[in-house]
Design a protein around this motif. Sequence first.
Motif, PDB file in Angstrom:
ATOM      1  N   PRO A 423       0.823  -1.215   0.000  1.00 28.08           N
ATOM      2  CA  PRO A 423       0.000   0.000   0.000  1.00 28.08           C
ATOM      3  C   PRO A 423       0.856   1.263   0.000  1.00 28.08           C
ATOM      4  O   PRO A 423       1.896   1.327   0.657  1.00 28.08           O
ATOM      5  CB  PRO A 423      -0.801  -0.125   1.298  1.00 28.08           C
ATOM      6  CG  PRO A 423       0.049  -0.980   2.182  1.00 28.08           C
ATOM      7  CD  PRO A 423       0.722  -1.963   1.260  1.00 28.08           C
ATOM      8  N   LEU A 424       0.396   2.253  -0.745  1.00 25.17           N
ATOM      9  CA  LEU A 424       1.058   3.557  -0.812  1.00 25.17           C
ATOM     10  C   LEU A 424       0.125   4.573  -0.158  1.00 25.17           C
ATOM     11  O   LEU A 424      -0.989   4.806  -0.639  1.00 25.17           O
ATOM     12  CB  LEU A 424       1.351   3.943  -2.268  1.00 25.17           C
ATOM     13  CG  LEU A 424       2.251   2.965  -3.034  1.00 25.17           C
ATOM     14  CD1 LEU A 424       2.321   3.344  -4.513  1.00 25.17           C
ATOM     15  CD2 LEU A 424       3.644   2.930  -2.436  1.00 25.17           C
ATOM     16  N   ILE A 425       0.576   5.164   0.941  1.00 23.28           N
ATOM     17  CA  ILE A 425      -0.259   6.079   1.717  1.00 23.28           C
ATOM     18  C   ILE A 425       0.010   7.516   1.290  1.00 23.28           C
ATOM     19  O   ILE A 425       1.166   7.941   1.217  1.00 23.28           O
ATOM     20  CB  ILE A 425       0.019   5.918   3.220  1.00 23.28           C
ATOM     21  CG1 ILE A 425      -0.235   4.470   3.652  1.00 23.28           C
ATOM     22  CG2 ILE A 425      -0.839   6.876   4.038  1.00 23.28           C
ATOM     23  CD1 ILE A 425       0.177   4.184   5.083  1.00 23.28           C
ATOM     24  N   GLY A 451      -1.241   1.529 -13.252  1.00 22.25           N
ATOM     25  CA  GLY A 451      -0.578   0.697 -12.257  1.00 22.25           C
ATOM     26  C   GLY A 451      -1.262   0.696 -10.915  1.00 22.25           C
ATOM     27  O   GLY A 451      -0.913  -0.112 -10.049  1.00 22.25           O
ATOM     28  N   VAL A 452      -2.262   1.583 -10.702  1.00 18.55           N
ATOM     29  CA  VAL A 452      -3.016   1.621  -9.459  1.00 18.55           C
ATOM     30  C   VAL A 452      -4.247   0.743  -9.603  1.00 18.55           C
ATOM     31  O   VAL A 452      -5.060   0.932 -10.513  1.00 18.55           O
ATOM     32  CB  VAL A 452      -3.417   3.061  -9.094  1.00 18.55           C
ATOM     33  CG1 VAL A 452      -4.341   3.071  -7.886  1.00 18.55           C
ATOM     34  CG2 VAL A 452      -2.183   3.900  -8.812  1.00 18.55           C
ATOM     35  N   ALA A 453      -4.409  -0.214  -8.686  1.00 15.13           N
ATOM     36  CA  ALA A 453      -5.544  -1.131  -8.751  1.00 15.13           C
ATOM     37  C   ALA A 453      -6.760  -0.579  -8.020  1.00 15.13           C
ATOM     38  O   ALA A 453      -7.894  -0.781  -8.463  1.00 15.13           O
ATOM     39  CB  ALA A 453      -5.151  -2.479  -8.161  1.00 15.13           C
ATOM     40  N   ASN A 487       7.385   6.398  -7.522  1.00 14.42           N
ATOM     41  CA  ASN A 487       8.100   7.588  -7.986  1.00 14.42           C
ATOM     42  C   ASN A 487       7.200   8.476  -8.841  1.00 14.42           C
ATOM     43  O   ASN A 487       7.276   9.708  -8.765  1.00 14.42           O
ATOM     44  CB  ASN A 487       9.334   7.174  -8.784  1.00 14.42           C
ATOM     45  CG  ASN A 487      10.458   6.652  -7.901  1.00 14.42           C
ATOM     46  OD1 ASN A 487      10.673   7.142  -6.799  1.00 14.42           O
ATOM     47  ND2 ASN A 487      11.176   5.644  -8.375  1.00 14.42           N
ATOM     48  N   THR A 488       6.333   7.862  -9.642  1.00 11.19           N
ATOM     49  CA  THR A 488       5.421   8.643 -10.487  1.00 11.19           C
ATOM     50  C   THR A 488       4.416   9.413  -9.643  1.00 11.19           C
ATOM     51  O   THR A 488       4.163  10.607  -9.872  1.00 11.19           O
ATOM     52  CB  THR A 488       4.682   7.719 -11.464  1.00 11.19           C
ATOM     53  OG1 THR A 488       5.626   7.060 -12.303  1.00 11.19           O
ATOM     54  CG2 THR A 488       3.706   8.498 -12.323  1.00 11.19           C
ATOM     55  N   ILE A 489       3.813   8.731  -8.663  1.00 12.40           N
ATOM     56  CA  ILE A 489       2.830   9.405  -7.810  1.00 12.40           C
ATOM     57  C   ILE A 489       3.477  10.538  -7.032  1.00 12.40           C
ATOM     58  O   ILE A 489       2.937  11.652  -6.937  1.00 12.40           O
ATOM     59  CB  ILE A 489       2.176   8.389  -6.858  1.00 12.40           C
ATOM     60  CG1 ILE A 489       1.326   7.387  -7.643  1.00 12.40           C
ATOM     61  CG2 ILE A 489       1.328   9.103  -5.817  1.00 12.40           C
ATOM     62  CD1 ILE A 489       0.724   6.292  -6.785  1.00 12.40           C
ATOM     63  N   SER A 490       4.657  10.257  -6.461  1.00 11.41           N
ATOM     64  CA  SER A 490       5.326  11.267  -5.634  1.00 11.41           C
ATOM     65  C   SER A 490       5.853  12.434  -6.460  1.00 11.41           C
ATOM     66  O   SER A 490       5.731  13.594  -6.048  1.00 11.41           O
ATOM     67  CB  SER A 490       6.464  10.616  -4.860  1.00 11.41           C
ATOM     68  OG  SER A 490       7.161  11.562  -4.093  1.00 11.41           O
ATOM     69  N   GLY A 491       6.434  12.137  -7.628  1.00 12.03           N
ATOM     70  CA  GLY A 491       7.103  13.179  -8.404  1.00 12.03           C
ATOM     71  C   GLY A 491       6.233  13.903  -9.399  1.00 12.03           C
ATOM     72  O   GLY A 491       6.545  15.044  -9.785  1.00 12.03           O
ATOM     73  N   GLN A 492       5.135  13.284  -9.849  1.00 10.74           N
ATOM     74  CA  GLN A 492       4.318  13.902 -10.892  1.00 10.74           C
ATOM     75  C   GLN A 492       2.852  14.066 -10.486  1.00 10.74           C
ATOM     76  O   GLN A 492       2.298  15.169 -10.543  1.00 10.74           O
ATOM     77  CB  GLN A 492       4.389  13.064 -12.178  1.00 10.74           C
ATOM     78  CG  GLN A 492       5.787  12.905 -12.744  1.00 10.74           C
ATOM     79  CD  GLN A 492       5.820  12.009 -13.970  1.00 10.74           C
ATOM     80  OE1 GLN A 492       4.810  11.813 -14.641  1.00 10.74           O
ATOM     81  NE2 GLN A 492       6.973  11.429 -14.258  1.00 10.74           N
ATOM     82  N   ALA A 505       0.734  17.459  -0.287  1.00 12.85           N
ATOM     83  CA  ALA A 505       0.528  16.012  -0.200  1.00 12.85           C
ATOM     84  C   ALA A 505       1.863  15.278  -0.278  1.00 12.85           C
ATOM     85  O   ALA A 505       2.756  15.667  -1.056  1.00 12.85           O
ATOM     86  CB  ALA A 505      -0.406  15.536  -1.316  1.00 12.85           C
ATOM     87  N   TYR A 506       1.980  14.232   0.505  1.00  8.70           N
ATOM     88  CA  TYR A 506       3.223  13.454   0.561  1.00  8.70           C
ATOM     89  C   TYR A 506       2.887  11.970   0.453  1.00  8.70           C
ATOM     90  O   TYR A 506       1.888  11.498   1.007  1.00  8.70           O
ATOM     91  CB  TYR A 506       3.967  13.709   1.870  1.00  8.70           C
ATOM     92  CG  TYR A 506       4.174  15.163   2.194  1.00  8.70           C
ATOM     93  CD1 TYR A 506       5.268  15.869   1.683  1.00  8.70           C
ATOM     94  CD2 TYR A 506       3.265  15.849   3.016  1.00  8.70           C
ATOM     95  CE1 TYR A 506       5.455  17.206   1.990  1.00  8.70           C
ATOM     96  CE2 TYR A 506       3.449  17.183   3.325  1.00  8.70           C
ATOM     97  CZ  TYR A 506       4.539  17.860   2.807  1.00  8.70           C
ATOM     98  OH  TYR A 506       4.715  19.187   3.097  1.00  8.70           O
ATOM     99  N   LEU A 507       3.741  11.247  -0.239  1.00  2.00           N
ATOM    100  CA  LEU A 507       3.624   9.796  -0.285  1.00  2.00           C
ATOM    101  C   LEU A 507       4.413   9.232   0.883  1.00  2.00           C
ATOM    102  O   LEU A 507       5.595   9.547   1.056  1.00  2.00           O
ATOM    103  CB  LEU A 507       4.178   9.258  -1.610  1.00  2.00           C
ATOM    104  CG  LEU A 507       3.783   7.815  -1.958  1.00  2.00           C
ATOM    105  CD1 LEU A 507       2.287   7.737  -2.223  1.00  2.00           C
ATOM    106  CD2 LEU A 507       4.558   7.324  -3.168  1.00  2.00           C
ATOM    107  N   THR A 508       3.773   8.406   1.695  1.00  3.42           N
ATOM    108  CA  THR A 508       4.428   7.905   2.901  1.00  3.42           C
ATOM    109  C   THR A 508       4.059   6.447   3.124  1.00  3.42           C
ATOM    110  O   THR A 508       3.422   5.813   2.284  1.00  3.42           O
ATOM    111  CB  THR A 508       4.041   8.772   4.123  1.00  3.42           C
ATOM    112  OG1 THR A 508       4.814   8.383   5.250  1.00  3.42           O
ATOM    113  CG2 THR A 508       2.569   8.636   4.448  1.00  3.42           C
ATOM    114  N   GLY A 509       4.481   5.925   4.269  1.00  3.87           N
ATOM    115  CA  GLY A 509       4.259   4.520   4.566  1.00  3.87           C
ATOM    116  C   GLY A 509       5.507   3.693   4.304  1.00  3.87           C
ATOM    117  O   GLY A 509       6.456   4.159   3.666  1.00  3.87           O
ATOM    118  N   PRO A 510       5.530   2.453   4.763  1.00  2.00           N
ATOM    119  CA  PRO A 510       6.732   1.614   4.630  1.00  2.00           C
ATOM    120  C   PRO A 510       7.182   1.429   3.187  1.00  2.00           C
ATOM    121  O   PRO A 510       8.387   1.477   2.897  1.00  2.00           O
ATOM    122  CB  PRO A 510       6.306   0.285   5.264  1.00  2.00           C
ATOM    123  CG  PRO A 510       5.192   0.641   6.191  1.00  2.00           C
ATOM    124  CD  PRO A 510       4.478   1.775   5.546  1.00  2.00           C
TER     125      PRO A 510
END
Length: 729
Positions: A423-425, A451-453, A487-492, A505-510
Amino acid sequence: MQTGDGLLGGLGRACYRHRKATLLAWLAGVAVLITLWMRFGAAADNSFTGADPGQTLLNQHFARQSGDSLTLAISSAQPVTAPAVRAQVASALVPFEHAPHVTAVTDPYTTPGHVSRDGHIAYATVQFSVSGNSISSSETSMLMNDATRASGHGVTFSLGGDVVDLAETPYGGPDNGIGVGAAMLVLLIAFGSLLAMGLPVATALFGIGGGLSLIALLGHIFPAPSFSPIVAALIGLGVGVDYALFILTRFRTELHGGREPQEAAVTAMRTAGVSVLTAGTTVVIGMLGLLVLRQSLLNGVAVAAAATVAMTVLGALTLLPALLGFTGTRLGKATILERRRNRREARKGTRGGRSRSERWALFIQKHKVMAALSATAFILLLAAPVLTMKLSFPDESAQARGTMGYASYAAMARGFGPGFDAPLIVAAALPSDGAAADMARVETAVARTPGVAAVTPPVVSRDGQAALLIAYPATGAQDAATNALANTISGQVLPEATAGTGIHAYLTGPNAANVTFSNLIGQRLPWLIASVVGLSMLLLLYVFRSVVIAVKAAVMNLLSITAAYGVLTAVTQWGWGGRLFGFPEPMPVTTWVPVFLFVILFGLSMDYEVFLLSRIRESYLVSGDNAAAVVSGLASTARVITAAAAIMVVVFLSFDLTPDPGVKQVGLGLAVAVLVDATVVRLVLVPAVMEMLGKANWWMPRWLARVMPAPQPSSHQATEPLLKTGNHA
């Protein structure tokens, strides 16, 4: 200290003479360090996230969701919505709701998306208020037992998550003693003497005891992950036994040559001791090279391993001379194996009484070009798979079959796809209450990303200042596509979706943290390589007074490391012989492993390089004949290098008895590199290249010789070529 002893010779003489005081000082010192460790040692820290603004938002505005979480997978032969199954699930959730540190347990029947499309798999999320480091293994075991007791009647409950993996695959354990036993067995076979076997092992164990104590104490300044002590201990065991072995072997050689025990110890320290100090310093330089990455946990690993290696070097240079003082001339007596070997060599009088090592050295001298080409081709063949290496942190698919963590992963993958484990939070800071509506725009943008389900609806914090949503990739955590998606979600995606809204907004989580860590490694790895290689070359340039030797050593070390990378890729990623080494299925190479292998191996490769070159240079300074010096150096070190390498190989292969896949990969890579380095590189490629280069091996520009300070010369130089004396060290 007597005139001409040099620094290490004088140190050896002092420790030999005051052996009782030296031994008592070590006993007392290690006892004090262990006591401090037990009372004030720092806890392990397994978080690779570092500074994470997204996690900070979760901690501030979603305190109940900021801790660790577990997934309770529910697999049922009947549909999970059947009344009997629903009643069993409701009963099973009760112990989890009352467990320590648990803030919430989701109901799979009332939470959207928690029941699979086929209706046979569901899951509940167990949310903690604390991080995984604060959840003890006993608490985790109780929860796992609750899941096991609740299973039955066609319904299976499987608990999964990081703390479950750590409880089922702990670092270290009773398997660690196998490395010590294996090292003792190799020494006993090589020397046929309990005394010769016991001294290197005892010296190494003293150094490791002090080193591990320092790791726990330094952990307050440099937090280290759980795997640090076991990795540092096994590295310390490998190098510690080797370093003591180098000095011990030279000591026995001097006794065989007729020296008194004290003078034999001083000579061993003045010659082999310099090699040990140089090699150990190179290993420490390599490990501390991790500091270049400026990543907190890798800093802890670097300091941990460097401290342990430094303590083993200190043990070899101080404790071992003291222990030699208690042995007198007993180590000078020929063992049963040596007497048999001498009788066998005496029967082969037609070969001029040359040893097997000397005959091999002469063979390499005669066929130097073919030997160099063959060795290079073989190493490149081993290294070829590295071109396809993929890096990722292992997920629960890498867990051993039969564990609850793997059962949970398998159930969730069947019901919800492999991306559920990755999961991408998205955590967002909202500028005002009205900005919460703009999160729908973020949700849509993320959901439309290839790529997102699936994406969960945004959840706004009670104070209205933050929001979060979770995106599930269509691919698993170990798939390169998942890293690219992060990388796509975070950077673009996030910057475009929040432009003009005031939302941050930030992409976080393990999983996002793992991708960030991979990006950091890629950016700073060139600096790491440059610093480690550069400092090591300067050290060799200082010791051997030769530009060619320093450059050649760096190139040879890089060849050994590349070969290890190639074999590691073929075994773990391609699956060639993976089950033999404990890998249940093909998997990517763990992200931190190549970096860790590089810094360790570059230093370890110097062990045999320094020992071999020291003997070659010692002979060259006497005879001035490069060809004779190469033959002499190789003949006199081949046997001890082989024994030392065998010790390291069996010690490092014992890593593969641990359940953690990353530690297994470290062990396999180290074992392969040492095996290749001590055989193909040191016994074939290095002497062949040195034979071809001739006197150019010892070239150093005059201007550099004037600038570069020279090591303190010793008056105890050999008085005749080693080839004629037949010394073996």
